[in-house]
Design a protein around this motif. Structure first.
Motif, short mmCIF file in Angstrom:
data_model
loop_
_atom_site.label_atom_id
_atom_site.label_comp_id
_atom_site.label_asym_id
_atom_site.label_seq_id
_atom_site.Cartn_x
_atom_site.Cartn_y
_atom_site.Cartn_z
N GLU A 190 31.20 63.36 -24.06
CA GLU A 190 32.27 62.24 -23.73
C GLU A 190 33.02 61.89 -24.96
N ASP A 191 32.33 61.70 -26.01
CA ASP A 191 33.16 61.62 -27.42
C ASP A 191 32.45 62.20 -28.54
N SER A 192 32.63 61.81 -29.67
CA SER A 192 32.23 62.17 -31.06
C SER A 192 30.75 61.60 -30.99
N ALA A 193 30.67 60.52 -30.58
CA ALA A 193 29.25 59.94 -30.75
C ALA A 193 27.99 60.70 -29.97
N ALA A 194 28.66 61.11 -28.88
CA ALA A 194 27.86 62.03 -28.05
C ALA A 194 27.43 63.37 -28.57
#
Length: 321
Positions: A190-194
């Motif tokens: 979903e995003d860089s954090a994921a």
């Protein structure tokens, strides 16, 4: 060297139509990182992205990344080095910011690509090569094919592959042929954090700050805002050829460079040969001048887990004359 397009630090760029972010002097993790620049180098009809750290007049050291990885993987080791080096780290074809083929890759191309890069950055010089995993596979064979070209060799957590149990040509060729019908895909996050959370799941030794850094710099953001590793999915295509360790060992026997084997305590080599010490001995014996050092409390990506220990080992081994 100055003929290349050099992209200054902290600028955003688009490489082959893809967003590519350069390593900042400091990131969202608040850690100061040694800054790098990117060169664009033509290599055998492809456009290579080559990352460089350090002063141009310092001793040259080539850093060769592994499979499904790219040049920023060495950032933590670069940060930990105590001496000045001119560090040169290409993104292999199909990885990071270098050209993606969008079809299958052939391993011998990496030897030829490496030779072009060495001729470009260190013409006529015997060089120092440091390779991790697939990068070590390339460096080790190349050092046997061109022994006079390699002054020192470091192989990080790699000493050959284990052939699959179904290593018969008809089986492998059939799998390869079947795979052509459906282009391979990579996991999307979903995003860089994921992606950072996924990296920590795969490698529990990876700190949150380092996982966040890697997610930003070895991943790429798609048009939909989601993130995947910056690697051509076609690298996942199964090989149609039988892997013959005998052929690889024949190349290793031609290596004349002093060689450092950097193994990880919990890495690929120790796990692979835990019950086959004789196979390990035979492979090591191919290298006429070698030494072995194991990095404690590290997995296969020892450059992420223990970069300070890796940097110290490199500088203790490498000659700067």
């Amino acid at each position: 060297m100055n003929k290349n397009a050099i992209v200054p630090e902290n600028d955003a760029a688009r490489i082959d139509g893809r967003a590519f972010t350069h390593l900042p002097g400091s990131g969202a993790d608040g850690v100061a990182h040694v800054p790098s620049t990117l060169d664009r180098v033509p290599v055998r009809g492809l456009d290579y992205s080559v990352r460089r750290w350090g002063p141009a007049d310092a001793p040259v050291l080539f850093l060769l990344h592994g499979w499904m990885d790219s040049s920023p993987t060495f950032q933590f080791v670069v940060d930990a080095l105590g001496k000045d080096w001119q560090l040169i780290a290409p993104d292999w074809r199909g990885f990071g910011g270098s050209t993606w083929l969008g079809h299958g890759y052939w391993f011998p191309d990496y030897y030829a690509d490496l030779e072009v890069l060495l001729d470009h950055y260190a013409p006529g010089q015997a060089v120092r090569l440091v390779g991790h995993s697939m990068g070590a596979a390339v460096a080790g064979v190349y050092a046997g094919l061109r022994p006079a070209r390699v002054a020192q060799l470091v192989m990080m957590d790699f000493l050959g592959l284990k052939p699959p149990p179904d290593a018969a040509s008809p089986v492998l060729l059939r799998k390869w042929l079947d795979a052509q019908a459906q282009p391979p895909r990579l996991p999307v996050h979903e995003d860089s954090a994921a992606l950072a959370r996924r990296l920590q799941t795969v490698n529990p030794r990876l700190s949150a700050a380092r996982a966040a850094f890697l997610a930003r710099h070895v991943g790429r953001i798609g048009a939909d805002g989601r993130v995947e590793m910056a690697c051509d999915p076609w690298h996942k295509l199964p090989s149609p050829f039988v892997y013959r360790i005998e052929d690889v060992m024949a190349c290793w026997r031609q290596v004349t460079a002093p060689t450092l084997m950097l193994f990880a305590e919990h890495g690929y080599v120790n796990e692979r040969f835990a019950t086959e010490p004789e196979a390990l001995r035979q492979r090591l014996a191919c290298f006429a001048d070698h030494r072995v050092l194991t990095i404690a409390d590290a997995g296969h990506n020892l450059q992420h887990d223990q970069p300070e220990a890796v940097a110290a080992a490199l500088e203790a081994f490498l000659q700067r004359d």
